[in-house]
Write a protein that holds these residues in place. Structure first.
Motif: not given
Length: 69
Positions: A41-45, A47-54
Motif C-alpha cells: 500500500e505504501w507504494a500505491s500511486p 496514495r500520492l494523489a491523496r496527499t498532493r494538493r492542487a
C-alpha cells in the motif's frame, strides 16, 4: 520419476518421502501466479494523489503548480 540411489528404504520410508515430494509440488502449483503482482500500500500511486494538493487559484498559482509536494 524418483530413483533410490543409495540404501534400501522400506516401503513406509519410501511412501513418506513421496508424500513430502507431492505436498511440496502441490504447494508450488497453488502459489500465486508470477504475472500477479502484489503491491504494498505504501507504494500505491493513489496514495500520492491523496496527499498532493492542487494550488489554490490566485495571482501566484502558476509558481506553486510546479513545486513538488
Amino acid at each position: 520419476m524418483i530413483k533410490v540411489v543409495r540404501g534400501n528404504p522400506t516401503p513406509e520410508e519410501l511412501a513418506a518421502a513421496l508424500a513430502v515430494v507431492q505436498a511440496r509440488a502441490a504447494a508450488r502449483a497453488n502459489a500465486a501466479a508470477p504475472d500477479e503482482v502484489v503491491r504494498p500500500e505504501w507504494a500505491s500511486p493513489a496514495r500520492l494523489a491523496r496527499t498532493r494538493r492542487a494550488p489554490a487559484p490566485g495571482p501566484r498559482a502558476w509558481r506553486t503548480s510546479y513545486w513538488p509536494a
